[in-house]
Design a protein around this motif. Structure first.
Motif, short mmCIF file in Angstrom:
data_model
loop_
_atom_site.label_atom_id
_atom_site.label_comp_id
_atom_site.label_asym_id
_atom_site.label_seq_id
_atom_site.Cartn_x
_atom_site.Cartn_y
_atom_site.Cartn_z
N PHE A 66 0.85 -1.19 0.00
CA PHE A 66 0.00 0.00 0.00
C PHE A 66 0.88 1.24 0.00
O PHE A 66 2.06 1.20 0.36
N THR A 67 0.30 2.34 -0.41
CA THR A 67 0.95 3.65 -0.32
C THR A 67 -0.13 4.66 0.06
O THR A 67 -1.15 4.78 -0.63
N LEU A 68 0.09 5.37 1.16
CA LEU A 68 -0.89 6.34 1.64
C LEU A 68 -0.27 7.74 1.65
O LEU A 68 0.83 7.94 2.18
N ALA A 69 -0.99 8.68 1.08
CA ALA A 69 -0.56 10.08 1.09
C ALA A 69 -0.72 10.64 2.50
O ALA A 69 -1.49 10.11 3.31
N PRO A 70 0.00 11.70 2.82
CA PRO A 70 -0.16 12.32 4.14
C PRO A 70 -1.49 13.03 4.28
O PRO A 70 -2.17 13.35 3.30
N VAL A 71 -1.87 13.29 5.53
CA VAL A 71 -3.03 14.14 5.79
C VAL A 71 -2.65 15.56 5.40
O VAL A 71 -1.63 16.09 5.88
N PRO A 72 -3.38 16.20 4.50
CA PRO A 72 -3.00 17.53 4.02
C PRO A 72 -2.82 18.55 5.15
O PRO A 72 -3.63 18.63 6.07
N ASP A 73 -1.70 19.28 5.07
CA ASP A 73 -1.41 20.39 5.97
C ASP A 73 -1.26 19.98 7.44
O ASP A 73 -1.35 20.83 8.34
N VAL A 81 3.88 16.18 8.45
CA VAL A 81 3.87 14.76 8.84
C VAL A 81 3.70 13.94 7.57
O VAL A 81 2.70 14.08 6.86
N PRO A 82 4.69 13.09 7.26
CA PRO A 82 4.62 12.35 6.00
C PRO A 82 3.62 11.19 6.05
O PRO A 82 3.28 10.70 7.13
N GLY A 83 3.17 10.78 4.88
CA GLY A 83 2.42 9.54 4.76
C GLY A 83 3.40 8.37 4.79
O GLY A 83 4.57 8.54 5.08
N PHE A 84 2.92 7.19 4.44
CA PHE A 84 3.84 6.06 4.43
C PHE A 84 3.32 4.93 3.56
O PHE A 84 2.15 4.93 3.13
N SER A 85 4.21 3.99 3.30
CA SER A 85 3.90 2.83 2.47
C SER A 85 4.46 1.58 3.14
O SER A 85 5.07 1.65 4.22
N ARG A 86 4.30 0.45 2.50
CA ARG A 86 4.82 -0.79 3.07
C ARG A 86 6.33 -0.74 3.25
O ARG A 86 6.87 -1.30 4.21
N ASP A 87 7.03 -0.06 2.36
CA ASP A 87 8.49 0.01 2.46
C ASP A 87 8.94 0.65 3.77
O ASP A 87 10.03 0.34 4.29
N LYS A 130 -11.10 7.07 6.90
CA LYS A 130 -12.34 7.73 6.46
C LYS A 130 -12.61 9.02 7.24
O LYS A 130 -13.69 9.21 7.80
N ASP A 131 -11.64 9.90 7.22
CA ASP A 131 -11.73 11.12 8.00
C ASP A 131 -11.57 12.34 7.09
O ASP A 131 -10.98 12.25 6.01
N LYS A 132 -12.06 13.47 7.54
CA LYS A 132 -11.82 14.72 6.85
C LYS A 132 -10.52 15.33 7.37
O LYS A 132 -10.27 15.30 8.58
N PRO A 133 -9.68 15.86 6.48
CA PRO A 133 -8.38 16.39 6.92
C PRO A 133 -8.50 17.41 8.04
O PRO A 133 -7.72 17.37 9.00
N GLU A 134 -9.46 18.31 7.95
CA GLU A 134 -9.58 19.34 8.98
C GLU A 134 -9.94 18.74 10.34
O GLU A 134 -9.50 19.21 11.39
N ASN A 135 -10.77 17.66 10.31
CA ASN A 135 -11.13 16.99 11.56
C ASN A 135 -9.94 16.24 12.16
O ASN A 135 -9.76 16.21 13.38
N ALA A 136 -9.17 15.60 11.28
CA ALA A 136 -7.97 14.89 11.75
C ALA A 136 -6.97 15.87 12.37
O ALA A 136 -6.38 15.59 13.42
N ARG A 137 -6.78 17.01 11.72
CA ARG A 137 -5.85 18.02 12.25
C ARG A 137 -6.33 18.54 13.60
O ARG A 137 -5.54 18.73 14.54
N ARG A 138 -7.64 18.77 13.72
CA ARG A 138 -8.19 19.27 14.98
C ARG A 138 -8.05 18.22 16.08
O ARG A 138 -7.71 18.54 17.23
N PHE A 139 -8.30 16.97 15.74
CA PHE A 139 -8.20 15.86 16.69
C PHE A 139 -6.78 15.76 17.26
O PHE A 139 -6.57 15.71 18.48
N LEU A 140 -5.80 15.75 16.38
CA LEU A 140 -4.40 15.62 16.81
C LEU A 140 -3.88 16.91 17.43
O LEU A 140 -3.00 16.87 18.30
#
Length: 207
Positions: A66-73, A81-87, A130-140
């Motif tokens: 898999f390869t996942l992009a980071p949460v924007p901003d 904060v970077p995304g990540f992949s299996r590597d 399955k999250d919205k970027p703004e909600n994830a940023r607020r959560f963290l």
């Protein structure tokens, strides 16, 4: 006129009885369903069944590709904060936590993840499900960010590939990228201390 004449005139048999109405079965249906569910719950408790014992087809197998992009901003110490992949799972013991801002149990276990992030020799990675970027940023932003990398799983496809039942779930992956352990549901102080950490130490030691 006698009672016998009256009955004869009405066409009724004096020996007959008015038929009783049947008891409506539908009234009992909710009770039957409740009893069945209660019996199933009792059966599971009696056998000592545990959600943690749900088998996973991926245990002791390579993590999915898999390869996942980071949460924007999303920033940590002013750095993206970077995304990540299996590597990124290779070469170091990894703990992969599936979380979402809308997940109430994720909030409950979050302090334990912050403690987990201090354990030497591991990297804590998050899959934002399955999250919205703004909600994830607020959560963290409000609770703190214990993750070194976070991948945005907007559609939930990667979580499906990991065999996730629901959030939160936490995986331990060894240095070869093999999934060695899966914890279903939120970590509690007791399960973290008595179950999760011993499993983590065992995998760190190559067990």
């Amino acid at each position: 006129m006698s009672a016998q004449d009256t009955n004869a005139g009405s066409g009724k048999d004096p020996g007959s009885k008015t038929p009783k109405r049947g008891f409506p079965v539908l009234v009992l249906l909710p009770l039957v369903l409740f009893a069945a569910l209660a019996g199933l719950f009792l059966f599971q408790l009696t056998l000592g069944n545990d959600p943690q014992k749900i088998p996973s087809a991926l245990l002791n197998k390579p993590a999915p590709d898999f390869t996942l992009a980071p949460v924007p901003d999303l920033l940590r110490d002013d750095d993206p904060v970077p995304g990540f992949s299996r590597d990124d799972l290779l070469g170091k013991v990894s703990v992969v936590n599936i979380f979402a801002s809308w997940c109430v149990p994720c909030r409950q276990e979050h302090p334990l993840l912050e403690d987990l992030a201090t354990v030497e020799g591991i990297q804590l990675l998050g899959i934002n499900y399955k999250d919205k970027p703004e909600n994830a940023r607020r959560f963290l932003g409000s609770l703190g960010n214990p993750y070194t990398r976070i991948g945005a799983d907007d559609a939930g496809r990667t979580a499906i590939e990991w065999g996730v039942y629901g959030v939160p779930e936490t995986f331990i992956v060894d240095t070869r990228g093999m999934i060695r352990y899966k914890f279903i549901g939120p970590l509690s102080p007791q399960s973290y201390r008595d179950v999760f950490l011993p499993e983590l130490r065992k995998i760190q030691q190559g067990g």
